[in-house]
Motif scaffolding. Sequence first.
Motif, short mmCIF file in Angstrom:
data_model
loop_
_atom_site.label_atom_id
_atom_site.label_comp_id
_atom_site.label_asym_id
_atom_site.label_seq_id
_atom_site.Cartn_x
_atom_site.Cartn_y
_atom_site.Cartn_z
N HIS A 3 7.96 -2.81 -13.29
CA HIS A 3 8.36 -1.79 -14.24
C HIS A 3 10.10 -1.16 -13.42
O HIS A 3 10.33 -0.57 -13.05
CB HIS A 3 7.43 -0.74 -13.59
CG HIS A 3 6.59 -0.14 -14.14
ND1 HIS A 3 6.40 0.53 -15.52
CD2 HIS A 3 5.02 -0.67 -14.71
CE1 HIS A 3 4.90 0.80 -16.25
NE2 HIS A 3 4.32 -0.05 -14.68
N GLY A 4 11.15 -2.61 -13.15
CA GLY A 4 12.11 -3.18 -12.97
C GLY A 4 13.12 -2.14 -13.74
O GLY A 4 13.74 -0.85 -13.31
N ARG A 5 12.99 -2.02 -14.94
CA ARG A 5 13.90 -1.17 -15.56
C ARG A 5 13.37 -0.78 -16.81
O ARG A 5 12.21 -0.06 -17.10
CB ARG A 5 13.93 -2.56 -16.93
CG ARG A 5 15.51 -1.53 -18.31
CD ARG A 5 16.36 -2.87 -19.06
NE ARG A 5 16.50 -1.88 -19.87
CZ ARG A 5 18.05 -1.69 -19.84
NH1 ARG A 5 18.55 -2.18 -18.56
NH2 ARG A 5 18.99 -0.84 -20.69
N GLN A 6 13.71 0.91 -15.80
CA GLN A 6 12.93 2.26 -16.34
C GLN A 6 13.84 3.07 -17.01
O GLN A 6 15.04 3.38 -16.78
CB GLN A 6 12.62 3.25 -14.43
CG GLN A 6 11.91 2.01 -13.81
CD GLN A 6 11.38 2.47 -12.41
OE1 GLN A 6 12.60 3.17 -12.08
NE2 GLN A 6 10.83 1.96 -11.95
N HIS A 7 13.17 4.19 -18.29
CA HIS A 7 14.23 4.60 -19.25
C HIS A 7 14.23 6.21 -17.69
O HIS A 7 13.34 6.72 -17.91
CB HIS A 7 13.40 4.38 -20.37
CG HIS A 7 13.86 3.57 -21.07
ND1 HIS A 7 12.82 2.23 -20.82
CD2 HIS A 7 14.28 3.15 -22.25
CE1 HIS A 7 13.38 1.27 -21.42
NE2 HIS A 7 13.64 1.93 -22.29
N TRP A 8 14.91 6.94 -18.99
CA TRP A 8 15.89 7.67 -17.98
C TRP A 8 15.29 9.05 -19.97
O TRP A 8 14.81 9.96 -19.62
CB TRP A 8 16.96 8.58 -17.96
CG TRP A 8 17.48 8.55 -18.88
CD1 TRP A 8 18.89 9.26 -19.34
CD2 TRP A 8 19.30 7.12 -17.94
NE1 TRP A 8 19.70 9.02 -19.87
CE2 TRP A 8 19.97 7.70 -19.15
CE3 TRP A 8 19.05 6.42 -17.73
CZ2 TRP A 8 21.46 6.39 -19.49
CZ3 TRP A 8 19.95 5.41 -18.07
CH2 TRP A 8 21.31 5.62 -18.42
N VAL A 9 15.36 7.87 -20.78
CA VAL A 9 15.29 8.87 -21.74
C VAL A 9 14.22 8.13 -22.51
O VAL A 9 13.95 6.91 -22.89
CB VAL A 9 16.05 9.13 -22.80
CG1 VAL A 9 15.03 10.08 -23.97
CG2 VAL A 9 17.00 10.22 -22.15
N PRO A 10 12.83 8.30 -22.68
CA PRO A 10 11.18 7.78 -22.69
C PRO A 10 12.07 7.24 -24.04
O PRO A 10 12.30 7.29 -25.28
CB PRO A 10 10.12 8.05 -22.41
CG PRO A 10 10.89 9.10 -22.17
CD PRO A 10 11.78 9.60 -22.22
N SER A 11 11.29 5.96 -23.99
CA SER A 11 11.86 5.45 -25.56
C SER A 11 10.13 5.28 -26.68
O SER A 11 11.14 5.31 -27.83
CB SER A 11 11.39 3.43 -25.31
OG SER A 11 10.40 2.99 -24.74
N SER A 12 9.53 5.87 -25.97
CA SER A 12 7.94 6.78 -26.72
C SER A 12 8.22 8.27 -27.43
O SER A 12 8.33 8.13 -28.60
CB SER A 12 6.89 6.46 -25.79
OG SER A 12 6.89 7.65 -24.79
N TYR A 13 9.34 7.99 -26.72
CA TYR A 13 9.91 9.72 -26.70
C TYR A 13 11.17 10.28 -28.65
O TYR A 13 11.26 10.87 -29.58
CB TYR A 13 10.80 10.16 -25.78
CG TYR A 13 11.64 11.67 -26.69
CD1 TYR A 13 11.06 13.34 -27.25
CD2 TYR A 13 12.99 11.38 -26.40
CE1 TYR A 13 11.99 13.95 -26.87
CE2 TYR A 13 13.74 13.05 -26.53
CZ TYR A 13 12.98 14.13 -27.66
OH TYR A 13 14.00 14.78 -27.42
N LEU A 14 12.05 8.70 -27.98
CA LEU A 14 12.72 8.27 -29.16
C LEU A 14 12.29 7.70 -30.42
O LEU A 14 12.67 7.73 -31.36
CB LEU A 14 13.73 7.35 -29.10
CG LEU A 14 14.67 8.01 -27.55
CD1 LEU A 14 15.78 7.15 -26.90
CD2 LEU A 14 15.78 9.36 -28.15
#
Length: 291
Positions: A3-14
């Motif tokens: 979990h090093g690279r963390q999304h501030w806008v989730p890829s699942s949302y997009l």
Amino acid sequence: MDHGRQHWVPSSYLEPWCDPDRPPHYKPYVWIFPKDGGHGQRKAPRNIFAETDFYTIRVPDGSRELSLEHGLSSLETKFARARENRIEKRLLLSAEEKVWVCAFIAAMHFRTRAQRNAFRQQWGHALRVAEDLQQRLNAMSPERRKEYRPPTVPGETREPSISIEQVRELSERPLQQMLPNIIESDLPILARMNLVILTTDDAVGFVTSDHPCVWFDERVPRRGPLSLRSRTIEVSMPVSPRSLALLCWEDLPSYKSMSLQELDKANRLQQANCDEYLVVCREALKAEWFR
């Protein structure tokens, strides 16, 4: 997975914004456009709006504490399930599903890089003031320091003070310190508001962005303080190119179809409040979004 690279806008949302017309041999991608318009770029959702250890909490022994990242991931899963099983099928949400959608919206307003940077600026100013005061106190004689009384405002209620180290931590990692409390504070209010799903069958539909949740109150001047308790506040967030969630105090139906003019207005609001990039499901921009 670390979990090093963390999304501030989730890829699942997009994912719903992935271009439906992409060639069969291409991996799914969305179109991102600069805030003020220009040429679009094709990007896989997992490759955008992410930063190393964006939500990671560093503990004194140097290890990484991932409770915030895991909590947000669980919230993303529940939101995606409600979107797929209810919203996109135009079905009524259960009371529990509404709470999860509201929790996701609450998180999306404050978990982004734009909001992180705003918090850093605010707490950075507080840190500079505190450090300046500490330097002046250190320069005082012991006798003068004993006599010193911090300035007060008449009638103010004294809140528990925090240390300079706590202020420094807030200025460096505000989301790790503040986000859970913000969600806990805002969620009960959002859950009492009316949730309306605005819909469209337009080929481009709703756009989203790197800061997709928007608070808007027509009675408050631009950049003025906003309150969820205001009877004219509107909290909106695109759910997919076909749907936009609106939380408000007005009594509206659970689903409401939008005209083309209303759709353009919603996309214009998204453009005005994004940080750097708009996300569109096709290689398409409209001049009406930038007026």
